[in-house]
Design a protein around this motif. Sequence first.
Motif, PDB file in Angstrom:
ATOM      1  N   UNK A  89       0.830  -1.215   0.000  1.00 37.14           N
ATOM      2  CA  UNK A  89       0.000   0.000   0.000  1.00 37.14           C
ATOM      3  C   UNK A  89       0.863   1.263   0.000  1.00 37.14           C
ATOM      4  N   UNK A  90       1.924   1.256   0.788  1.00 38.63           N
ATOM      5  CA  UNK A  90       2.773   2.428   0.932  1.00 38.63           C
ATOM      6  C   UNK A  90       3.625   2.676  -0.310  1.00 38.63           C
ATOM      7  N   UNK A  91       4.123   1.608  -0.937  1.00 35.18           N
ATOM      8  CA  UNK A  91       4.952   1.708  -2.148  1.00 35.18           C
ATOM      9  C   UNK A  91       6.149   2.644  -1.959  1.00 35.18           C
ATOM     10  N   UNK A  92       6.744   2.549  -0.805  1.00 32.31           N
ATOM     11  CA  UNK A  92       7.923   3.359  -0.496  1.00 32.31           C
ATOM     12  C   UNK A  92       8.848   2.521   0.398  1.00 32.31           C
ATOM     13  N   UNK A  93       9.669   1.627  -0.205  1.00 28.45           N
ATOM     14  CA  UNK A  93      10.481   0.696   0.588  1.00 28.45           C
ATOM     15  C   UNK A  93      11.325   1.350   1.676  1.00 28.45           C
ATOM     16  N   UNK A  94      12.045   2.463   1.426  1.00 25.77           N
ATOM     17  CA  UNK A  94      12.830   3.063   2.508  1.00 25.77           C
ATOM     18  C   UNK A  94      11.974   3.502   3.697  1.00 25.77           C
ATOM     19  N   UNK A 100      18.689   5.138   3.836  1.00 23.50           N
ATOM     20  CA  UNK A 100      17.890   5.014   2.625  1.00 23.50           C
ATOM     21  C   UNK A 100      18.387   3.897   1.695  1.00 23.50           C
ATOM     22  N   UNK A 101      19.260   3.065   2.227  1.00 17.79           N
ATOM     23  CA  UNK A 101      19.769   1.967   1.400  1.00 17.79           C
ATOM     24  C   UNK A 101      18.696   0.920   1.229  1.00 17.79           C
ATOM     25  N   UNK A 102      18.898  -0.060   0.312  1.00 21.45           N
ATOM     26  CA  UNK A 102      17.890  -1.087   0.114  1.00 21.45           C
ATOM     27  C   UNK A 102      17.686  -1.896   1.382  1.00 21.45           C
TER      28      UNK A 102
END
Length: 505
Positions: free
Chosen positions: A440-445, A502-504
């Motif tokens: 839902x967020x679509x923002x991995x960091x 902010x890295x993967x």
Amino acid sequence: MSSREHFDNQQEHFDKQNIATIVDEKKQSAKPAKSNKSQLVKRALSSHSWVGLSVSALMYLVCLSGALVVFYEEFERWEQPVIEEYDDYSTRQIHMAIERFNQRVESTPESIYVVLPTESVPRMHISGDDQEWFINQDGSLSEPPIEGWTHFLKELHINLHLPQTFGIILVGALGAMLCGLIVTGILAHPRIFKDAFIWRPKGSRRIAQVDLHNRLSVWGTPFFFMIGLTGAFIGLVGILILVSASAFYNNDREAVIDEVYGADIEVTQSIEQLNIENALQQLQMTHPNAKPIYMVVQNFATENQFLEIAATLPERLIYSEIYRFRSNGELINHQGMSDGHWGQQLAYSVYRLHFGHFAGMPVKWVYFILGLALTIVCATGVNIWLARRKFTSFINDLWVAVVWGSPLAIVLASISVMTRLSATMIFLVSTVMCIIYALWKKNPPRVKSHLQLLTALVLLVIPVWHHLHFSMSWNWSLVNAINFSLVIGSVIYFWLGLSGNRKPS
């Protein structure tokens, strides 16, 4: 021009052509050698990538749970902290416990197990036919052991909570795949050992992940390969027995088991009163270095009754040697795990070697740290693949939910210790919620940071709740040591969540 001069010119021209041909052939022969090496590296890298990606999530769960399961004995004590603990025991206590046990059960089991207190688990319990109670120091029976959070953790590592036979085989196959990944990883990186100390933290995200993945892989290769090999054996031993029975024993699986682990014995005698004290004395006289860890009364209260005492031996990796006694305490024989053929000794050493249950707490910590390193290797392997892509997709969201949602779900499942809710159900619901939130967020960091902070909060709440629930004093003990470790873990996760990393995932 004379014929002689013409011949010499022709010969010179032929020699030049021949030399050119030879040189060209040498170049051509050199190219395939270089090309073959390059092709081997490419094939190894392709195999390494695809195998790793295909089992990444399952491998990550098995490795993460395996690192924690190293401390399952300590977790079991933390889960039921009010059970009486003591180092010594008496034969009177054992006889009384057996008597009380038979009074509680509806029918007497064929085999009655009495697990003795040890240095790592100073508790005693009795069981038979899936009925089990702890034993107080006076011989009375206490609470039954619960199958709670620690049991959930062990099942997650052993069979991923799938149907038992299928799950064990799958996890065994993952162990074999881990060995394959190690081999292909080495072949795919010819300079992997030369570059063992290269570290470029200021490079790109992909370079940082590559360095972390490769360095941990190199430093941990012997341990990782041993874990994969022993895990494959534990998971696939059933198939190995089936294949061996078909090939060498006319499909007699019991014959294979007897060959590897030793055959059961048959004892015929008049019914005698069980003399545990004499059996322990006989064991002390004949094998003074043996330390009993459990005993089994086989064929209880029949003319075929006999006693088995399992004992560890110093400086041996075998799980135990089993000594057999008649009811009167007379030694019959031992199973042969300590002095049988090398296959028996190897097969019975795999368990302790895989879980690090030898040489005490220092080895457990080494296994825990290296287990976390293997977990990080699993995560960074997929991170490298994601970083190489020129785009992002739902896979990025799913992966961050797996990597940072799984620890959160495991920690949340420990709430079952105080609430008696199903640890498995809490884990599954939490995992699904993490996946839904990430998609839902679509923002991995951002999702990564949120999951880290939530894990930190839960890690802080659990020890406080545990202390209040069991009314434990704050004196230094194993229980409070675990609670303190959870607080340290909370601090680490808070730092990760607030660091703006902010890295993967």
